[in-house]
Each structure stands twice: as structure tokens, then as C-alpha cells.
Enzyme design. Structure first.
Site, PDB file in Angstrom:
ATOM      1  N   ILE A  41       0.844  -1.366  -0.097  1.00 40.31           N
ATOM      2  CA  ILE A  41      -0.166  -0.120  -0.108  1.00 40.31           C
ATOM      3  C   ILE A  41       0.811   1.498  -0.026  1.00 40.31           C
ATOM      4  CG2 ILE A  41      -0.220   0.449   2.336  1.00 40.31           C
ATOM      5  CD1 ILE A  41      -3.270   0.425   1.958  1.00 40.31           C
ATOM      6  N   VAL A  97       4.244  -5.755  10.478  1.00 41.76           N
ATOM      7  CA  VAL A  97       3.102  -6.696  10.395  1.00 41.76           C
ATOM      8  C   VAL A  97       3.552  -7.992  10.969  1.00 41.76           C
ATOM      9  CG1 VAL A  97       1.227  -7.650   9.085  1.00 41.76           C
ATOM     10  CG2 VAL A  97       2.050  -5.399   8.379  1.00 41.76           C
ATOM     11  N   HIS A 149       5.860 -11.898   5.487  1.00 45.58           N
ATOM     12  CA  HIS A 149       5.823 -11.479   4.251  1.00 45.58           C
ATOM     13  C   HIS A 149       7.464 -11.080   3.593  1.00 45.58           C
ATOM     14  CE1 HIS A 149       5.405  -8.218   7.195  1.00 45.58           C
ATOM     15  NE2 HIS A 149       6.132  -7.358   6.326  1.00 45.58           N
TER      16      HIS A 149
HETATM   17  P1  AMP Z   1       7.255  -4.696   7.690  1.00 42.53           P
HETATM   18  O1  AMP Z   1       7.875  -3.635   8.022  1.00 42.53           O
HETATM   19  O2  AMP Z   1       8.106  -5.536   6.794  1.00 42.53           O
HETATM   20  O3  AMP Z   1       6.446  -5.236   8.313  1.00 42.53           O
HETATM   21  O4  AMP Z   1       6.355  -3.959   6.121  1.00 42.53           O
HETATM   22  C1  AMP Z   1       5.132  -4.017   6.107  1.00 42.53           C
HETATM   23  C2  AMP Z   1       4.425  -3.438   4.878  1.00 42.53           C
HETATM   24  O5  AMP Z   1       3.161  -3.604   4.930  1.00 42.53           O
HETATM   25  C3  AMP Z   1       4.725  -2.072   4.664  1.00 42.53           C
HETATM   26  O6  AMP Z   1       5.465  -1.889   3.801  1.00 42.53           O
HETATM   27  C4  AMP Z   1       3.364  -1.523   4.556  1.00 42.53           C
HETATM   28  O7  AMP Z   1       3.188  -0.446   3.776  1.00 42.53           O
HETATM   29  C5  AMP Z   1       2.666  -2.819   4.019  1.00 42.53           C
HETATM   30  N1  AMP Z   1       1.142  -2.664   4.267  1.00 42.53           N
HETATM   31  C6  AMP Z   1       0.449  -2.523   5.433  1.00 42.53           C
HETATM   32  N2  AMP Z   1      -0.691  -2.544   5.482  1.00 42.53           N
HETATM   33  C7  AMP Z   1      -1.025  -2.881   4.045  1.00 42.53           C
HETATM   34  C8  AMP Z   1      -2.211  -2.974   3.227  1.00 42.53           C
HETATM   35  N3  AMP Z   1      -3.385  -3.149   3.925  1.00 42.53           N
HETATM   36  N4  AMP Z   1      -2.093  -3.481   2.029  1.00 42.53           N
HETATM   37  C9  AMP Z   1      -0.780  -3.580   1.484  1.00 42.53           C
HETATM   38  N5  AMP Z   1       0.411  -3.522   2.219  1.00 42.53           N
HETATM   39  C10 AMP Z   1       0.208  -3.104   3.514  1.00 42.53           C
END
Ligand code: AMP
Length: 126
Positions: free
Chosen positions: A36, A105, A109
Site C-alpha cells: 500500500i 506486520v 511477508h
Molecule cells: P514490514 O515492516 O516488513 O512489516 O512491512 C509491512 C508492509 O506492509 C509495509 O511496507 C506497509 O506499507 C505494508 N502494508 C501495511 N498495510 C497494508 C495493506 N493493507 N495492504 C498492503 N500493504 C500494506
């Protein structure tokens, strides 16, 4: 070692269909969708559908079918996005974990990032 999974994390909600996503690829055990807050022309997140907090959790407890599916999904996303190094200009995979990894998150991922020169791997410590 026990891993605690939070069913209220945003990717769990995406997997349950509670919030929308921009899907790039869906397989039996994995989902790939656009970040996002994209940091580059290609910025796709690949997640397993299973309840895994991070990469080491997945490596320890996922089934072989889940692991194969996930790894192949990452490769397929590279091809779909045109960044695969055999035909495109390459990419970077990032899997943040925990506090030092600055993971936001808590559902595994892998970031697939490409479409521009990404610079050095890490900024200076600080
Ligand atoms: P991390 O720091 O590796 O946990 O990164 C989490 C990623 O999730 C970030 O790059 C956010 O921009 C992405 N993110 C958070 N919410 C969403 C969402 N609803 N849809 C797509 N990406 C998301």
C-alpha cells in the site's frame, strides 16, 4: 520455541477478506499483493496463507507443500512483474522480522522490490 500469532494483524484480515488488497498472484498456500506504500515501481508482498509470524517460524513449522508453494510464488511474482533477473533488471527480497528487523506486520511477508536501482543494501548504522 513457541510463536504467538496475532489474528488481528492486517494481513490476517486481508486473508479473511475483511479488507481489500491489490492481488498480483494467488496460489494454494500463498497470496501476493501490492504494498500500500510502494517504495519502488515494483513493490509486492508475498505471504503464506498459514498463520506464521515470520520467516524462522515458517521455516520451522510450515509443511513442505507450503514452503514449496511460497518459494515458487515469490519467483512467479518476479516473472509477472518483469524483474526476474533472467529477463529483467533484477530485484531485492526483504523479510523483516522482530524488533531489530523493524517488522511492522506480524505475519510473514517477503517484499519483492524492483523497477529501479535500489542502492546499497543497508543504510549506515545509526
Ligand atoms: P514490514 O515492516 O516488513 O512489516 O512491512 C509491512 C508492509 O506492509 C509495509 O511496507 C506497509 O506499507 C505494508 N502494508 C501495511 N498495510 C497494508 C495493506 N493493507 N495492504 C498492503 N500493504 C500494506
Amino acid at each position: 520455541m513457541a510463536y504467538t500469532y496475532d489474528d488481528q494483524n492486517v494481513f490476517a484480515k486481508i486473508l479473511r477478506g475483511e479488507i481489500p488488497n491489490d492481488t498480483v498472484l494467488e496460489t494454494a498456500h500463498s497470496l501476493a499483493f501490492r504494498d500500500i506504500n510502494a517504495q519502488a515501481p515494483t513493490h509486492v508482498l508475498v505471504i503464506p496463507k498459514g498463520r506464521y509470524v515470520n520467516f524462522d517460524h515458517f521455516a520451522a513449522e510450515a509443511t513442505e507443500a507450503e514452503i514449496v508453494d511460497f518459494i515458487r510464488a515469490v519467483g512467479e511474482v518476479c516473472r509477472i512483474e518483469g524483474v526476474a533477473a533472467d529477463r529483467g533488471e533484477g530485484y531485492r527480497l526483504i523479510a523483516n522480522a522482530g524488533r531489530h528487523g523493524v517488522q511492522e506486520v506480524p505475519h510473514l511477508h517477503v517484499h519483492v522490490i524492483g523497477g529501479r536501482v535500489l542502492g546499497r543494501m543497508l543504510p549506515a548504522a545509526g
